[in-house]
Design an enzyme around this catalytic site. Structure first.
Site, PDB file in Angstrom:
ATOM      1  N   LYS A  60      -2.593   4.617   7.316  1.00  8.10           N
ATOM      2  CA  LYS A  60      -2.522   5.180   8.663  1.00  8.10           C
ATOM      3  C   LYS A  60      -2.338   6.687   8.603  1.00  8.10           C
ATOM      4  CE  LYS A  60      -0.185   1.030  10.398  1.00  8.10           C
ATOM      5  NZ  LYS A  60      -0.040   0.329   9.112  1.00  8.10           N
ATOM      6  N   CYS A 106      -9.265  -8.174  16.534  1.00 11.49           N
ATOM      7  CA  CYS A 106      -8.333  -8.349  15.417  1.00 11.49           C
ATOM      8  C   CYS A 106      -8.875  -7.804  14.103  1.00 11.49           C
ATOM      9  CB  CYS A 106      -7.996  -9.826  15.235  1.00 11.49           C
ATOM     10  SG  CYS A 106      -6.739 -10.063  13.961  1.00 11.49           S
ATOM     11  N   CYS A 160      -2.127 -17.569  15.670  1.00 11.66           N
ATOM     12  CA  CYS A 160      -1.553 -16.727  16.721  1.00 11.66           C
ATOM     13  C   CYS A 160      -1.553 -17.512  18.032  1.00 11.66           C
ATOM     14  CB  CYS A 160      -2.403 -15.480  16.938  1.00 11.66           C
ATOM     15  SG  CYS A 160      -2.617 -14.487  15.464  1.00 11.66           S
ATOM     16  N   ASP A 176      -6.385   4.181  11.150  1.00 12.39           N
ATOM     17  CA  ASP A 176      -6.158   3.466   9.895  1.00 12.39           C
ATOM     18  C   ASP A 176      -7.464   3.613   9.125  1.00 12.39           C
ATOM     19  OD1 ASP A 176      -4.731   2.051   8.043  1.00 12.39           O
ATOM     20  OD2 ASP A 176      -4.211   0.403   9.384  1.00 12.39           O
ATOM     21  N   ARG A 178      -7.601  -8.440  11.369  1.00 14.25           N
ATOM     22  CA  ARG A 178      -7.438  -9.469  10.346  1.00 14.25           C
ATOM     23  C   ARG A 178      -8.331 -10.666  10.592  1.00 14.25           C
ATOM     24  NH1 ARG A 178      -1.748  -8.125  10.537  1.00 14.25           N
ATOM     25  NH2 ARG A 178      -2.084  -6.180   9.461  1.00 14.25           N
ATOM     26  N   ARG A 229       7.191   0.317   1.613  1.00 16.24           N
ATOM     27  CA  ARG A 229       7.105  -0.808   2.533  1.00 16.24           C
ATOM     28  C   ARG A 229       5.866  -1.649   2.273  1.00 16.24           C
ATOM     29  NH1 ARG A 229       5.661   3.907   4.368  1.00 16.24           N
ATOM     30  NH2 ARG A 229       4.349   4.288   6.179  1.00 16.24           N
ATOM     31  N   ASP A 243     -10.199  -0.193  14.766  1.00 15.88           N
ATOM     32  CA  ASP A 243     -10.792  -0.337  13.428  1.00 15.88           C
ATOM     33  C   ASP A 243     -12.241  -0.802  13.531  1.00 15.88           C
ATOM     34  OD1 ASP A 243      -8.395   0.291  12.123  1.00 15.88           O
ATOM     35  OD2 ASP A 243      -7.702  -1.785  12.221  1.00 15.88           O
ATOM     36  N   CYS A 276      -7.439 -12.391  19.558  1.00 14.43           N
ATOM     37  CA  CYS A 276      -7.951 -11.157  20.145  1.00 14.43           C
ATOM     38  C   CYS A 276      -9.277 -10.815  19.491  1.00 14.43           C
ATOM     39  CB  CYS A 276      -6.980 -10.013  19.894  1.00 14.43           C
ATOM     40  SG  CYS A 276      -5.253 -10.477  20.143  1.00 14.43           S
ATOM     41  N   ARG A 319       0.826  -1.202   0.000  1.00 14.77           N
ATOM     42  CA  ARG A 319       0.000   0.000   0.000  1.00 14.77           C
ATOM     43  C   ARG A 319       0.861   1.252   0.000  1.00 14.77           C
ATOM     44  NH1 ARG A 319      -4.165  -0.466   4.335  1.00 14.77           N
ATOM     45  NH2 ARG A 319      -5.130  -1.596   2.628  1.00 14.77           N
ATOM     46  N   TYR A 320       1.904   1.244   0.843  1.00 15.40           N
ATOM     47  CA  TYR A 320       2.757   2.426   0.962  1.00 15.40           C
ATOM     48  C   TYR A 320       3.905   2.321  -0.034  1.00 15.40           C
ATOM     49  CZ  TYR A 320       0.201   2.849   5.320  1.00 15.40           C
ATOM     50  OH  TYR A 320      -0.799   2.953   6.246  1.00 15.40           O
TER      51      TYR A 320
HETATM   52  C1  LIG Z   1       0.933  -0.569   9.007  1.00 15.72           C
HETATM   53  C2  LIG Z   1       1.314  -1.000   7.683  1.00 15.72           C
HETATM   54  C3  LIG Z   1       2.634  -0.868   7.241  1.00 15.72           C
HETATM   55  C4  LIG Z   1       3.727  -0.248   8.093  1.00 15.72           C
HETATM   56  O1  LIG Z   1       3.470   1.102   8.343  1.00 15.72           O
HETATM   57  P1  LIG Z   1       4.361   1.953   9.371  1.00 15.72           P
HETATM   58  O2  LIG Z   1       3.665   3.274   9.424  1.00 15.72           O
HETATM   59  O3  LIG Z   1       5.728   2.044   8.789  1.00 15.72           O
HETATM   60  O4  LIG Z   1       4.363   1.260  10.676  1.00 15.72           O
HETATM   61  C5  LIG Z   1       2.910  -1.307   5.968  1.00 15.72           C
HETATM   62  N1  LIG Z   1       1.942  -1.809   5.160  1.00 15.72           N
HETATM   63  C6  LIG Z   1       0.662  -1.914   5.551  1.00 15.72           C
HETATM   64  C7  LIG Z   1      -0.350  -2.431   4.610  1.00 15.72           C
HETATM   65  C8  LIG Z   1       0.303  -1.527   6.837  1.00 15.72           C
HETATM   66  O5  LIG Z   1      -0.969  -1.647   7.234  1.00 15.72           O
HETATM   67  S1  SF4 Z   2      -4.487  -8.907  16.896  1.00 13.24           S
HETATM   68 FE1  SF4 Z   2      -5.033 -10.551  15.426  1.00 13.24          FE
HETATM   69  S2  SF4 Z   2      -3.085 -11.060  14.405  1.00 13.24           S
HETATM   70 FE2  SF4 Z   2      -2.568  -9.971  16.327  1.00 13.24          FE
HETATM   71  S3  SF4 Z   2      -2.304 -11.596  17.882  1.00 13.24           S
HETATM   72 FE3  SF4 Z   2      -4.412 -10.878  18.011  1.00 13.24          FE
HETATM   73  S4  SF4 Z   2      -5.541 -12.317  16.720  1.00 13.24           S
HETATM   74 FE4  SF4 Z   2      -3.385 -12.501  16.135  1.00 13.24          FE
END
Ligand SMILES: *Cc1c(COP(=O)(O)O)cnc(C)c1O
Ligand code: SF4
Length: 458
Positions: free
Chosen positions: A389, A167, A160, A382, A169, A151, A345, A164, A147-148
């Site tokens: 972010k 989460c 995991c 986010d 995800r 990175r 989120d 949580c 996305r960025y």
């Molecule tokens: C959070 C995130 C990152 C890392 O972002 P930082 O601001 O450098 O911590 C990279 N890619 C994705 C998709 C993210 O959600």
């Molecule tokens: S927030 Fe989601 S990915 Fe992170 S430890 Fe908890 S369940 Fe796993």
């Protein structure tokens, strides 16, 4: 008082009573012994990763066998009802379970994060979608979100050591539940190779977040392979291993020598190549940090492994300034650098954990200044739909009355606007009625967007 009366000499601060330095006061009693199943477990056994893994709570039945009558029967019923509506299955370490105050389970901040209760459930926000951050939409290959500009996020696996409730995800992580059938991203050499090939083909990438799931679950040889493979890519300058491990099972760092050796080997090799490898972890509440945590973090420090923290702001957990200040100071004290605090989120089934943006902004103002700037977390939104972010304070428009904030994200998607929504139950009754009406809802969103555009000057 007349200003001329002010004494202009330096005013010295009086010394603070050491008893007031609560962030240094780390729990070191045998707290697990109050749970029926762990009554006879000695410290050495309890603080081993094998005990922690073998006795992890993965079902209500196992929870009942561990707690027995420490909680009334209707708590278990409430929990069953909560789980039925939840996107995450249950998984909790004996360590965390024992840190819950079972005299007050309904209010306890750790219980809130891991065990959903039907009686505390709120309806989801109408703007909620599974994968609300659009991580899959931004994935050129399965499990890599780019996305960025420089990175990318590599979801190396989908399990995991704990699950949580909050989460982000939940679309991929953990087992399927009544509510959600997941995308599966297990450890798989072919999928990993596709990810490495993509990273190699993109010279602009310098920084990889290795996440999941959780790298705590990776076997030492897989961890080394992954680390070496990334270090071998010339343009990769740094990466992070993201793991909740230190917060939920610090014992692994103390007793699983092979795992710590594997991380240290990657970090050391990175150092010889002048590349930075660090751990990012995830503490949310000061009671999650004990004397055992401090010992584990000491080991990482001795091995030259830096650790940073990314937490989540949650209602009833850490949504007050005193708790957040204590968390910040305590993390700094054990050499974990507070990096981000995320506004929660929009995730299915956890509306009771979300706070308003204004709550986050107020707490941020109180936290900034209590310790060094480099140990002060940035509060992050986010944005919905993949804007990425943003500093929570940097909205183009925010109306706390209707609970709508709008951000721009010039580096990720220039010219676009992204929403964040406050939880509806925190708004005025009349405004809640407007949210209940789909036509009014669209109107509120459109008006907010128009106001944001006006503020930006388009
Ligand atoms: C959070 C995130 C990152 C890392 O972002 P930082 O601001 O450098 O911590 C990279 N890619 C994705 C998709 C993210 O959600
Ligand atoms: S927030 Fe989601 S990915 Fe992170 S430890 Fe908890 S369940 Fe796993």
């Amino acid at each position: 008082m007349d200003p001329s009366d002010v004494d202009c000499r330096t005013s010295h601060k009086p010394p603070v009573d050491p008893a007031a330095l609560k962030h240094r006061d780390l729990r070191q009693d045998e707290f697990w012994r109050s749970l029926p199943a762990f009554q006879k477990v000695d410290s050495k056994t309890f603080h081993s990763h094998t005990f922690q893994m073998r006795n992890s709570i993965t079902s209500v039945g196992k929870l009942m066998r561990t707690l027995e009558d420490r909680v009334p029967q209707d708590f278990y019923q409430d929990l069953n009802q909560g789980l039925h509506q939840a996107p995450m299955s249950i998984r909790l370490t004996p360590y965390l379970l024992s840190l819950i105050d079972w005299e007050n389970p309904y209010e306890d901040p750790i219980r809130r994060q891991f065990l959903p209760l039907g009686s505390q459930q709120l309806p989801d926000h109408p703007e909620l979608h599974l994968d609300s951050l659009n991580e899959q939409g931004d994935a050129p290959v399965p499990g890599l979100t780019h996305r960025y500009p420089d990175r990318a996020l590599f979801l190396a696996l989908d399990t995991c050591p704990v699950y949580c409730r909050f989460c982000t995800r939940s679309y991929a992580v953990g087992l399927d539940t009544d509510e959600v059938e997941k995308v599966h991203l297990s450890v798989n050499q072919d999928r990993w190779e596709q990810v490495f090939a993509y990273i190699e083909s993109r010279p602009e990438l310098e920084d990889i977040v290795v996440s999941g799931g959780d790298v705590y679950q990776l076997r030492p040889d897989h961890l080394r392979l992954l680390g070496d493979r990334l270090l071998d890519i010339d343009h990769i300058r740094r990466f992070r291993f993201a793991t909740k491990g230190p917060a939920v099972m610090p014992q692994r760092i103390l007793t699983d020598v092979e795992w710590v050796d594997a991380v240290a080997a990657v970090v050391d090799r990175g150092r010889t190549l002048h590349k930075e490898v660090v751990i990012h972890t995830h503490f949310n509440h000061p009671t999650e940090i004990t004397e055992v945590t401090r010992q584990a973090m000491n080991v990482l420090m001795e091995r030259g492994i830096p650790v940073r923290n990314q937490g989540v702001l949650q209602r009833g957990v850490n949504d007050d300034s005193e708790t957040m200040k204590l968390l910040t100071k305590r993390l700094s004290y054990i050499n974990v650098q507070p990096y981000y605090i995320f506004l929660h989120d929009l995730v299915q089934g956890v509306e009771d954990l979300r706070t308003t943006l204004s709550t986050g902004l107020e707490i941020e103002k109180d936290v900034r200044g209590v310790t060094a700037g480099f140990n002060t977390p940035i509060f992050i939104v986010d944005t919905l739909g993949g804007g990425g972010k943003r500093d929570a304070h940097s909205y183009e428009y925010y109306d706390p009355e209707i609970g709508i904030a709008i951000y721009q994200s010039p580096t990720v998607r220039p010219g676009e606007y992204f929403y964040y929504f406050d939880p509806i139950d925190c708004l005025d009754g009349a405004v809640q009625d407007r949210w209940a009406d789909p036509i009014e809802r669209e109107q509120m969103k459109e008006q907010a967007l128009a106001a944001a555009k006006e503020a930006v000057g388009v």
